[in-house]
Design a protein around this motif. Structure first.
Motif, short mmCIF file in Angstrom:
data_model
loop_
_atom_site.label_atom_id
_atom_site.label_comp_id
_atom_site.label_asym_id
_atom_site.label_seq_id
_atom_site.Cartn_x
_atom_site.Cartn_y
_atom_site.Cartn_z
N ASN A 146 1.39 3.35 3.25
CA ASN A 146 1.57 4.74 3.68
C ASN A 146 0.36 5.60 3.34
N LYS A 147 -0.15 5.46 2.13
CA LYS A 147 -1.17 6.40 1.65
C LYS A 147 -2.60 5.92 1.83
N TRP A 148 -2.81 4.61 1.96
CA TRP A 148 -4.18 4.12 2.06
C TRP A 148 -4.48 3.48 3.40
N LEU A 149 -3.64 2.53 3.82
CA LEU A 149 -3.99 1.75 5.01
C LEU A 149 -3.74 2.49 6.31
N VAL A 150 -2.54 3.04 6.49
CA VAL A 150 -2.18 3.63 7.77
C VAL A 150 -3.19 4.69 8.23
N PRO A 151 -3.65 5.60 7.36
CA PRO A 151 -4.64 6.58 7.83
C PRO A 151 -5.97 5.97 8.25
N ARG A 152 -6.24 4.72 7.86
CA ARG A 152 -7.51 4.08 8.19
C ARG A 152 -7.40 3.12 9.38
N LEU A 153 -6.21 2.97 9.93
CA LEU A 153 -6.01 1.99 10.99
C LEU A 153 -6.84 2.30 12.24
N GLY A 154 -7.00 3.58 12.55
CA GLY A 154 -7.77 3.94 13.73
C GLY A 154 -9.20 3.46 13.65
#
Length: 242
Positions: free
Chosen positions: A63-71
């Motif tokens: 939630n806090k690290w990976l998802v925001p970097r997926l793009g």
């Protein structure tokens, strides 16, 4: 095999073979070993052949690290079909169909290929408005406001003691089962959370959180990228690891 285990495993009969008592006892272990070999071979073949990369990690980290970097990852690697499995347990790579994991711990998994992702610090965070409203500009001031706890109060006690403040002053405020919930509560102006640096970094960068004081303590454990040794050099795994 009988010579290796030191016991007869089969009874030779005119119409074929049957298991001895020792053989029947040994059979489940042989089946498990063969199944793990099969699953491991499939995982190795899949990681080198397919464009699918299945990654497991805790819900907090996802939630806090990976998802925001997926793009950014998708833009850099459009040929990789990334699958995310958020789970608290440590998976068995040989049987769960997982290519790579991100684990929180000491890094002591000798049967896996292990790469340290990032060191961690613990430090207080809150919303900009909360910091301004309560003039949170020193460590002692934090004990006069609502503290947000992750699982228990031990981490806040440790942090306060490190800066010579009575740790019993931390014994108030809600306790959350997940670190990400405590951070989200801080973003919402509900108090001050003691955050892991890896999980709070993007909220700090976006201005949703601030560090009211600079004081921090090192975390005893960190995040690690782990995968089976046999697949560590697979292109898809290297793409995410780097």
């Amino acid at each position: 095999m009988e010579k290796f285990v030191g016991a007869p495993l089969f009874e030779r009969q005119a119409r074929g073979l049957s298991l001895t008592d020792a053989g029947a006892e040994y059979l489940p272990f042989v089946r498990e070993a063969l199944e793990r070999l099969r699953a491991g071979s499939e995982a190795l073949s899949r990681s080198r052949r397919d464009n699918v990369l299945t990654v497991t990690m805790s819900p907090n980290f996802a939630n806090k690290w990976l998802v925001p970097r997926l793009g950014d990852f998708a833009e850099s690697h459009p040929d990789i079909d990334l699958r995310i499995s958020a789970a608290r347990r440590h998976v068995d790579f040989a049987v769960d169909g997982i290519d790579l994991g991100i684990r929180h711990g000491t890094g002591d998994w000798p049967h896996l290929h292990v790469t340290r992702l990032c060191p961690e610090l613990f430090y207080p965070v809150c919303s900009p408005a909360y910091a301004a409203e309560f003039a949170l500009d020193n460590v002692k001031a934090l004990t006069q406001v609502r503290l947000l706890h992750d699982q228990d109060q031990a981490r806040w006690r440790e942090w306060l003691a490190a800066f010579e403040v009575d740790p019993t002053l931390s014994e108030q405020g809600p306790i959350f089962s997940d670190t990400s919930l405590a951070i989200d509560a801080a973003v919402a102006g509900q108090g001050v959370a003691l955050a892991r640096s890896a999980l709070a970094a993007l909220d700090l960068k976006a201005g949703r959180l601030v560090r009211p004081v600079d004081n921090a303590i090192p975390a005893p454990i960190a995040y690690w990228i782990v995968c089976p040794r046999a697949t560590a050099d697979a292109p898809n795994i290297q793409a995410l690891r780097h």
